[in-house]
Design an enzyme around this catalytic site. Structure first.
Site, PDB file in Angstrom:
ATOM      1  N   ASN A  54       1.068  -1.192  -0.170  1.00  0.00           N
ATOM      2  CA  ASN A  54       0.282  -0.002  -0.313  1.00  0.00           C
ATOM      3  C   ASN A  54       0.328   1.121  -0.306  1.00  0.00           C
ATOM      4  O   ASN A  54       0.401   1.926  -0.484  1.00  0.00           O
ATOM      5  CB  ASN A  54      -1.043  -0.335   1.155  1.00  0.00           C
ATOM      6  N   LYS A  56       3.847   1.687  -1.515  1.00  0.00           N
ATOM      7  CA  LYS A  56       4.721   1.726  -2.593  1.00  0.00           C
ATOM      8  C   LYS A  56       3.508   2.466  -3.821  1.00  0.00           C
ATOM      9  O   LYS A  56       3.681   2.495  -4.324  1.00  0.00           O
ATOM     10  CB  LYS A  56       5.279   0.061  -3.130  1.00  0.00           C
ATOM     11  N   GLN A 100       7.296  -9.172  -4.391  1.00  0.00           N
ATOM     12  CA  GLN A 100       7.181  -9.189  -2.754  1.00  0.00           C
ATOM     13  C   GLN A 100       7.160 -10.426  -1.868  1.00  0.00           C
ATOM     14  O   GLN A 100       6.491 -11.443  -2.304  1.00  0.00           O
ATOM     15  CB  GLN A 100       5.510  -8.599  -3.113  1.00  0.00           C
ATOM     16  N   ASP A 125      13.795  -3.293  -7.742  1.00  0.00           N
ATOM     17  CA  ASP A 125      14.161  -3.612  -6.663  1.00  0.00           C
ATOM     18  C   ASP A 125      16.128  -4.437  -6.814  1.00  0.00           C
ATOM     19  O   ASP A 125      16.475  -4.972  -5.770  1.00  0.00           O
ATOM     20  CB  ASP A 125      13.739  -5.844  -6.663  1.00  0.00           C
ATOM     21  N   GLY A 276      13.658   3.733   5.975  1.00  0.00           N
ATOM     22  CA  GLY A 276      13.198   3.173   5.502  1.00  0.00           C
ATOM     23  C   GLY A 276      12.106   3.899   4.398  1.00  0.00           C
ATOM     24  O   GLY A 276      11.349   3.607   3.666  1.00  0.00           O
ATOM     25  N   SER A 387      -4.225 -10.290 -53.077  1.00  0.00           N
ATOM     26  CA  SER A 387      -2.797 -10.855 -52.156  1.00  0.00           C
ATOM     27  C   SER A 387      -1.312 -10.772 -52.642  1.00  0.00           C
ATOM     28  O   SER A 387      -0.765 -10.362 -51.259  1.00  0.00           O
ATOM     29  CB  SER A 387      -3.252 -12.912 -51.943  1.00  0.00           C
TER      30      SER A 387
END
Length: 935
Positions: A54, A56, A100, A125, A276, A387
């Site tokens: 949430n 992020k 995650q 990441d 953090g 064609s």
């Protein structure tokens, strides 16, 4: 010494977010509609993971990043997670992608395997082995760095202290923080020592550090007295210790004894509020960086395709030799190049695949590209190269002008392939490849249609037989059997009851009269319009007698076989816009009338669901490629006389989404403009809702000479000298047909580009004359084309003309309102498109108009079934005849497909084999397995 200055992660991360927000604004201004994309894959439902995710998602929304949270249940297997990762790896709208951790699954999952499955270029990441390896060897500009170390470096930079030459100590060696932090400091030219739980002289090593980064996961392990005066201290720890003064009974502390350390350090991060907040900010920064790299490498909406270089030869080899000399790209590569995801593609070997319809939902907000239809003047029996021109045009637009472009063509029937016509993959250096795959079974769609069609035919005769030999009650007992003492109507039987006005669901509640109405279709055998089909030219099946076995108790009737591509099921496949629509159309198909004159449908026979099951794979378009590597959808192949002669709506819709707003989709309409193009506009576009931008009208000097009074052109017979020597008068006379077909295209309000398909026997003067007449007749442009001999290069002028025409106003309109009476719609087509003075309805046609109008089918579009060799009903009438009366001998209904088809003159829906069929030239090399022969 003054206390340390506090490095607030909240403040710095706020600055980072503001900077990123501005960068995203600049991206979207430069590339409208573009947004950086972040995907977060979660397995399970851990509370802590939900909290972090949430955070992020909130940060992404604030910055302007499009974030997508994918949540798999805790029952997800490793294979489930890997499949989801593969899809996200392939999604060009996803620039950053994280898994995650931890993975909350009750199934065993290898976390390292999962993190390494993420594409390195999207691994924001920085956890994959490839990114870790690049970081360890100093490739900082070509990798993603784990977010926590990256945040630590950003905080260190905020101090203004030069990292180069400083002594740094990192406590902790985890893959997420310690190890990458060591590499990051090292490649920023610090002298780095890594300490861990086994380091015996930890206090001594800490005391040497100018820069100290602690990620040990042990509360207040590093004491203040260990720290070198003036050091920069970055505390990554988050630990909970007992504290009776807190309502929760605990408080959060770092790995460093903060109160004593701040007296020694020059800069220090608090816990919480230090490292953090930086972790989430760095995730956002890496996502924006990834999007910037994407924009540097790719243009949004612009494909990156590997095109095949042609090696042109003169004289031009046979089609099969050219096809076999080409090495097609793996079809999964083609799929990836055009933006399809792995789970949207079903591979059928190396060179063909089916595409899932789910791609339409994924791309529903993507604007459509430009829609181009290729048609032609009234052809000779040899064909004029529609064609070939279709393929040449897409090769020019794609491989030479680097536009996103798709060709959408029909699948050929094996009847003509082995009969007189040969294959339909194009020709020369403009082919769909491999041509033998294209011309033979492909992915089995036509076989599925054969099975489905013949199931309906079998159901019709079986039902007639059973109704003739059983009482009402016996029929009812078999149609609604008791299973374990319980009777139950199926869904399709409920629909039949509702159609009859019987609103009951209990089988025991029907009266005798209702049972009779339910079980008796009472089919009038003389009204059966549904025939059996076979995808082979077999003239001896044009009229047969069925039911001759003694087991059928004398119930015989005259019937016939048609060729599979004439089946209404083929027309339904071509016009349906999805599985549900296809199923509904199947249910509406009228196979006969009852003896009371009521239409009998496939739904009445109870066969609709079974048809959908048989066709569930056939409804997916087939992906192939051209000689030059541009993508092609091959899907559906309805006849161009009793049906509408166009490839599928679904293929066109998917292609238009894939190419994007600046791309092109080029499709082909069967026969001349008076037939295939007229039906493309009035039937296909009416049902699809798509609006064309350009008509490409193919013309040849050969056909124009025929229309100008030249000798008959016959397949398999050498051309008379009039066609191989210059004759400007014949060309000029024949341009009446060209002018009429240009006029026909302009009736619908769409710009027309004439492609003069040049043959080696044509002279420059003849080609120039055709171009002149075309422009005088109102064509937007007219160009000479040499694509058969030169591939896309030979259609460059055509491609550029199509580009210009696509920018011109297109005021598309239908020729008629479907609410008009049937006879008026037929007359409008005959007079305005064919040039007839009027129409003549023969008695059978008059009866059918009355019947279909009574049955409620009078508001369907019209699909004229007439010869393709003339604008009139007489194949011998060339040029642009006028003043004739068009005879309508009969009218039939394809209610499921959604049109009525008047029959003009006589024609067979089951071709025959010629004296020398094409199969004489076809063979298989039993050693190599290669197909040899002329297609």
């Amino acid at each position: 010494m003054a206390p340390a200055e506090i490095l607030s992660g909240k403040v710095v991360s706020g600055q980072v977010r503001d900077r990123l927000k501005q960068q995203v604004v600049e991206m979207t201004e430069k590339f409208p509609g573009f947004r950086p994309g972040l995907a977060i894959l979660q397995v399970g439902n851990r509370d802590d993971s939900n909290l972090y995710i949430n955070m992020k998602l909130k940060a992404a929304a604030e910055i302007g990043i499009s974030a997508n949270h994918i949540k798999l249940p805790n029952t997800a297997t490793e294979a489930d997670v890997l499949k989801c990762i593969a899809s996200l790896n392939a999604d060009p709208a996803v620039h950053g992608f994280i898994v995650q951790l931890p993975l909350d699954s009750n199934k065993p999952i290898n976390t390292e395997k999962i993190t390494n499955a993420v594409a390195p270029e999207k691994d924001v990441d920085g956890l994959s082995s490839i990114n870790a390896g690049k970081l360890s060897r100093g490739d900082l500009g070509d990798c993603f760095i784990p977010c926590t170390p990256k945040g630590c470096m950003e905080l260190i930079r905020q101090t203004g202290v030069q990292v180069a030459g400083k002594r740094a100590v990192v406590i902790g060696r985890s893959k997420i923080v310690g190890a990458p932090m060591h590499d990051l400091l090292l490649w920023n030219n610090a002298t780095v020592t890594t300490c861990h739980s086994k380091t015996s002289t930890l206090a001594e090593e800490v005391g040497k550090a100018d820069i100290l980064v602690v990620a040990a996961g042990r509360a207040e392990m590093v004491k203040g007295e260990w720290i070198k005066p003036g050091a920069i201290v970055i505390d990554c720890g988050i630990n909970h210790v007992p504290d009776s003064t807190k309502a929760s009974g605990k408080r959060v502390v770092g790995d460093v004894a903060y109160s004593s350390a701040k007296e020694k350090a020059s800069f220090i991060t608090p816990v919480p509020g230090g490292v953090g907040p930086m972790t989430v900010a760095m995730l956002m920064q890496s996502t924006v960086e990834s999007a910037q790299r994407f924009l540097e490498k790719f243009q949004p909406g612009k494909w990156t395709i590997q095109y095949n270089q042609l090696t042109l030869q003169m004289p031009v080899p046979s089609d099969i030799e050219i096809s076999k000399g080409c090495m097609p790209k793996p079809i999964e590569q083609v799929a990836k190049e055009v933006g399809l995801f792995p789970d949207e593609v079903e591979l059928y070997g190396q060179t063909k695949a089916k595409v899932q319809l789910s791609v339409l939902k994924r791309l529903q907000n993507q604007p459509d590209g430009k829609y181009v239809v290729v048609t032609g003047i009234t052809p000779t029996p040899l064909g004029e190269g529609k064609s070939t021109t279709t393929v040449g045009l897409v090769q020019a637009l794609g491989a030479h002008l680097h536009q996103n472009v798709f060709a959408c063509v029909r699948q050929p029937s094996q009847g003509p392939t082995f009969g007189i016509k040969g294959g339909a993959a194009g020709g020369g250096y403009c082919q769909v490849v491999p041509m033998e795959e294209f011309n033979l079974h492909l992915t089995g769609d036509i076989h599925a249609i054969t099975a489905a069609n013949n199931l309906v035919a079998a159901a019709i005769d079986a039902r007639i037989f059973h109704e003739l030999t059983q009482s009402d009650q016996a029929l009812y007992n078999r149609l609604v059997p008791s299973v374990n003492g319980v009777r139950k109507f199926s869904d399709i039987q409920i629909r039949r009851l509702q159609k009859l006005g019987i609103n009951k669901t209990d089988p025991m509640a029907l009266t005798k009269e209702e049972v009779n109405a339910f079980v008796r279709l009472d089919i009038d055998p003389g009204t059966i319009t549904w025939q059996r089909v076979l995808d082979t030219n077999d003239r001896f099946l044009r009229k047969i007698t069925i039911g001759q076995s003694v087991t059928e108790k004398g119930f015989t009737r005259t019937a016939q076989f048609d060729i599979t591509v004439s089946s209404e099921i083929m027309a339904v496949l071509a016009l349906a816009d999805g599985l549900d629509d296809m199923k509904k159309r199947f249910g509406r198909m009228v196979v006969a009338s009852s003896k009371k004159g009521q239409p009998v449908t496939a739904d009445d026979l109870g066969v609709t669901g079974a048809l959908a099951v048989l066709m569930k794979d056939a409804v997916k378009p087939n992906l192939m490629q051209t000689l030059e590597g541009t993508p092609v959808f091959v899907h559906a192949g309805p006849f161009a006389n009793i049906a509408h002669g166009n490839s599928s709506v679904l293929a066109d819709k998917i292609a238009l989404k894939l190419v994007g707003k600046d791309g092109f989709v080029v499709t082909e309409a069967g026969f001349g403009a008076d037939i295939g193009m007229e039906k493309f506009f009035n039937i296909k576009c009416r049902y699809s809702g798509l609006r064309p931008h350009v008509v490409v009208l193919v013309a040849t000097v050969r056909a124009l000479k025929m229309h100008g009074g030249g000798p008959a052109v016959t397949a398999g017979v050498p051309l008379p000298k009039e066609y191989t020597e210059e004759n400007l008068q014949l060309v000029a006379n024949g341009c009446s047909n060209l002018k009429k077909q240009i006029q026909n295209a302009r009736l619908f309000g769409v710009p027309v580009v004439v492609a003069v398909n040049a043959f080696k026997t044509d002279t420059k003067a003849e080609l120039a004359l055709v171009v002149q007449h075309a422009k005088e007749a109102g064509a937007f442009d007219a160009v000479e084309c040499t694509h058969w001999a030169e591939g896309g290069k030979g259609a460059l002028a055509l491609a550029r003309a199509v580009q210009r025409a696509s920018q011109a106003p297109s005021n598309f309109r239908f020729l008629y309102n479907v609410e008009l009476p049937v006879v008026d719609k037929i007359r409008l087509i005959a007079q305005q498109v064919y040039g007839a003075r009027d129409i003549e309805l023969l008695p059978e046609a008059q009866e059918k108009i009355a019947l279909y109008t009574k049955q409620g089918f009078g508001n369907l579009p019209i699909c004229m079934a007439k010869t393709h060799l003339s604008l009139s009903h007489d194949p011998e009438q060339k040029g642009a005849p006028t003043g004739f009366v068009l005879p309508i001998r009969d009218i039939r209904a394809s209610v499921g497909a959604g049109f009525l088809y008047p029959l003009v003159g006589t024609m067979s829906t089951m071709p025959g084999l010629p004296t020398r069929p094409c199969f004489y030239d076809i063979d298989l090399d039993s050693v190599s397995g290669e197909v040899n022969g002329l297609f």
